[in-house]
Design a protein around this motif. Structure first.
Motif, PDB file in Angstrom:
ATOM      1  N   GLN A  80       0.844  -1.193   0.000  1.00  0.00           N
ATOM      2  CA  GLN A  80       0.000   0.000   0.000  1.00  0.00           C
ATOM      3  C   GLN A  80       0.885   1.249   0.000  1.00  0.00           C
ATOM      4  N   GLU A  93      -3.221  -1.086   7.108  1.00  0.00           N
ATOM      5  CA  GLU A  93      -4.177  -1.979   6.452  1.00  0.00           C
ATOM      6  C   GLU A  93      -3.757  -2.230   5.012  1.00  0.00           C
ATOM      7  N   GLY A  94      -3.813  -3.484   4.599  1.00  0.00           N
ATOM      8  CA  GLY A  94      -3.403  -3.862   3.248  1.00  0.00           C
ATOM      9  C   GLY A  94      -1.995  -4.370   3.174  1.00  0.00           C
ATOM     10  N   ASN A  95      -1.180  -4.094   4.209  1.00  0.00           N
ATOM     11  CA  ASN A  95       0.170  -4.652   4.302  1.00  0.00           C
ATOM     12  C   ASN A  95       0.134  -5.829   5.270  1.00  0.00           C
ATOM     13  N   THR A 356      -2.137 -11.300  -1.685  1.00  0.00           N
ATOM     14  CA  THR A 356      -1.763 -10.319  -2.708  1.00  0.00           C
ATOM     15  C   THR A 356      -2.547 -10.586  -3.991  1.00  0.00           C
ATOM     16  N   ASP A 381     -11.686  -1.156  -5.081  1.00  0.00           N
ATOM     17  CA  ASP A 381     -10.539  -0.883  -4.213  1.00  0.00           C
ATOM     18  C   ASP A 381      -9.249  -1.499  -4.745  1.00  0.00           C
ATOM     19  N   ARG A 383      -8.616  -4.529  -5.845  1.00  0.00           N
ATOM     20  CA  ARG A 383      -8.350  -5.859  -5.319  1.00  0.00           C
ATOM     21  C   ARG A 383      -8.845  -6.913  -6.302  1.00  0.00           C
TER      22      ARG A 383
END
Length: 652
Positions: A80, A93-95, A356, A381, A383
């Motif tokens: 991120q 968030e996201g890591n 990922t 987002d 993803r």
């Protein structure tokens, strides 16, 4: 926004904070213009750069930074965008910070000596990446001479097959480039709620020998639920999806069946030591061919970007080696479809990182190349999601309907409440995944402590058994579902799954020896009493928080089990040890079993043994939850009622 791929950098980060306590965090993958602050100025984070815990790192949009913690065997992934210390960014968030095996840490250290990796040029824009990929594809698709290894006939067949695959991959990628359809999610299908039956202890009102014979009384049957002809063919054939092949396949003189395998690419000797990656799969150490210099990076999810990576990077001869390795492991380990999916997940997440987009893309690619039906999807987002078609109904998992077929979210925890943009592309000859377990899964792992199970009714009748913990862990990851719309068929996936080879080899010889010389009725009686009395009864709601059927090995492993678990284990033992036909018997809220005896004996049961007519044959009730009850006895609440559903078990 630039999409960039950068060389794998080998750097050391000294971090001494509460979250990251290792002395040596090694940077092994950097994408984009990642920078860090040094002496008051921003400088590129490149190979051999050492930073302190408070060093500020800047990861741009579309960039990525991966580090390995060799001391604690962890991987830190920062994908991120953000600016801050490594410690703070790792918590955003996201890591993620995930565990890796010690073998994977050793693998990364070995890659540090890979000159092909450390000398890799730094890419700064997606066009450069594409040119590099195209050059790689061109070099690896140059015509080869097969004269030294193949005769002219096989060479021609190989070329036809290669052209067939090339066209399929190109067509698929072009289809991916089309607009993705926005489709709303369907709520997960839930298991029907049913009140669990309390076990009943049998009281012998006849002061007679336990096996004194009485007459039988046929009970009415509400319905019979069984496999249809097509389902039986699938079970007996045990066929799994395969890579697409030309419809008109040539048969070589040495072949029994027309088969054109994908050809493995020979790895040059200088880089062989860097060409395989370790994978820990349920405690078993495996290796697959893959190259750190060919890392995937998606950046912004668009149809064109996904198609470019699929066509120009993944659909190359190089990735054929990985596909061949995975298919070979599926065959050697006799993995069912769900186990194969979990293997691909492990491989992709080890290579690309947990959770990922790149891992999701690699799993999907390997699946459709292996013959499975999948769809890619994305949200707003950035993803990527993977949707998997299943022949059967998976419960408690969100799904989407395309062309009247259910596609389930690969990850159960994914949010199913939102609409996704779904890629409509299909690959030739693809098939939906199955929940059948056609073979004993060859998962080698640590065995559980030996469990001594003894029959209360026959104290000299007992077994000792130890169960493979890796198999138990796999069954914990196996989804619940129905193999057909009828609720009753959901037990068939468990009852028809073959016994683990290790368990079979432990208990079958011992059981057969103890049953030798006894009548058919006496043999079944002992097996029934063993299952009735050697294991405590346990309610699923109390143990698991909901209904959860066991595979037979799980019943032998866990301390407690309920009626469905006992019936599945009992029918497995009777079919395989004694060779007798069996059926499951479902009453509202309860599951029992019935056995088709070869002799004409009658059984000790008040009012006559409970028996059922199935295809002109008589099946006698055996209830593993009616504790201590002889063959033919039924619980009082079911006497005189004709509401049982019979579920014949077709396979031994």
């Amino acid at each position: 926004m630039k999409q960039t791929t950068r060389l794998i950098a080998i750097a050391t980060l000294v971090v001494q904070t509460a979250g990251l306590t290792a002395q040596n965090l090694q940077t092994y993958h950097v994408v984009g213009d990642v920078t860090y602050m040094k002496d008051g100025s921003s400088q590129p984070l490149v190979m051999q750069t050492t930073v302190t815990p408070t060093t500020v790192v800047n990861v741009p949009y579309g960039g990525k930074l991966e580090l390995i913690d060799p001391t604690n065997s962890k991987r830190i992934t920062i994908s991120q965008p953000g600016k801050g210390t490594v410690e703070s960014l790792s918590k955003a968030e996201g890591n993620s910070v995930s565990n890796v095996s010690e073998r994977y840490v050793a693998y990364v250290k070995n890659q540090m000596t890979n000159k092909g990796l450390t000398a890799q040029k730094r890419y700064t824009d997606f066009a450069t990446v594409t040119r590099g990929i195209e050059q790689y594809v061109e070099e690896n698709q140059k015509p080869k001479t097969f004269a030294d290894r193949f005769n002219e006939f096989k060479n021609r067949t190989r070329q036809e097959f290669d052209e067939f695959r090339r066209k399929n991959n190109e067509t698929y990628a072009n289809f991916v480039r089309q607009a993705w359809q926005k489709i709303g999610a369907e709520p997960p299908i839930q298991l029907p709620q049913r009140e669990e039956l309390k076990p009943v202890v049998y009281t012998d009102t006849n002061t007679t020998n336990r096996l004194r014979i009485f007459g039988g009384r046929e009970r009415g049957v509400e319905k019979v639920v069984r496999f249809n002809k097509e389902e039986l063919e699938v079970l007996r054939d045990k066929a799994q999806p395969q890579p697409a092949t030309p419809q008109q396949k040539l048969v070589l003189p040495s072949q029994k069946e027309p088969e054109i395998p994908i050809e493995k690419v020979e790895v040059p000797e200088p880089i062989q030591q860097y060409s395989t990656m370790p994978v820990d799969f349920y405690g078993q150490e495996l290796n697959v061919h893959i190259d750190e210099t060919k890392r995937l990076h998606i950046g912004v999810i668009t149809p064109d970007n996904i198609a470019d990576i699929l066509q120009k990077q993944l659909s190359t001869k190089y990735y054929d080696n990985l596909l061949i390795d995975c298919l070979d492991l599926r065959s050697k380990m006799k993995l069912c479809d769900w186990a194969y999916l979990l293997l691909l997940q492990k491989v992709a997440e080890e290579f690309c990182g947990t959770n990922t987009n790149e891992a999701e893309l690699l799993i999907g690619f390997l699946l459709y190349q292996s013959g499975y039906k999948v769809k890619f999807a994305s949200d707003t987002d950035n993803r990527l999601y993977l949707l998997i078609a299943c022949q059967h109904i998976i419960v408690n998992r969100g799904y989407y309907v395309l062309d009247n077929e259910k596609y389930y979210l690969r990850k159960k925890e994914d949010d199913y409440s939102k609409a996704l943009y779904i890629c409509p592309a299909s690959f030739p000859q693809e098939k939906a995944l199955s929940l059948y377990v056609p073979y004993s899964q060859q998962l080698k792992g640590e065995m559980s402590p030996v469990r001594h199970l003894v029959s209360e009714g026959y104290p000299d009748f007992a077994i000792d058994v130890s169960v493979n913990k890796s198999l138990i862990n796999f069954y914990n990851d196996f989804p619940q579902g129905f193999i057909a719309p009828e609720e009753y068929k959901r037990w068939l996936a468990y009852a028809e799954a073959p016994f683990d080879d290790d368990v079979r080899n432990q208990i079958y010889p011992a059981l057969r020896k103890q049953l030798e010389g006894l009548s058919e009725l006496e043999q079944v009686e002992r097996l029934l009493n063993l299952v009735q009395t050697s294991m405590p009864y346990a309610y699923d709601d109390q143990v698991w928080g909901g209904d959860r059927p066991f595979f037979a090995e799980e019943t032998l492993f866990y301390p407690g089990c309920d009626c469905e678990d006992r019936s599945i284990l009992f029918t497995r033992l009777v079919r395989e040890v004694l060779g007798l036909k069996c059926a499951l018997v479902y009453y509202p809220g309860h599951l029992a079993a019935a056995v088709k005896f070869n002799n004409t004996d009658k059984f000790k049961a008040e009012g006559g043994a409970a028996q059922y007519n199935l295809d002109g044959e008589t099946y006698t009730l055996c209830d593993p939850t009616y504790i201590g009850a002889p063959v033919g006895n039924e619980m009082s609440q079911y006497k005189g009622k004709n509401n049982a559903t019979l579920i014949p078990l077709e396979l031994k």
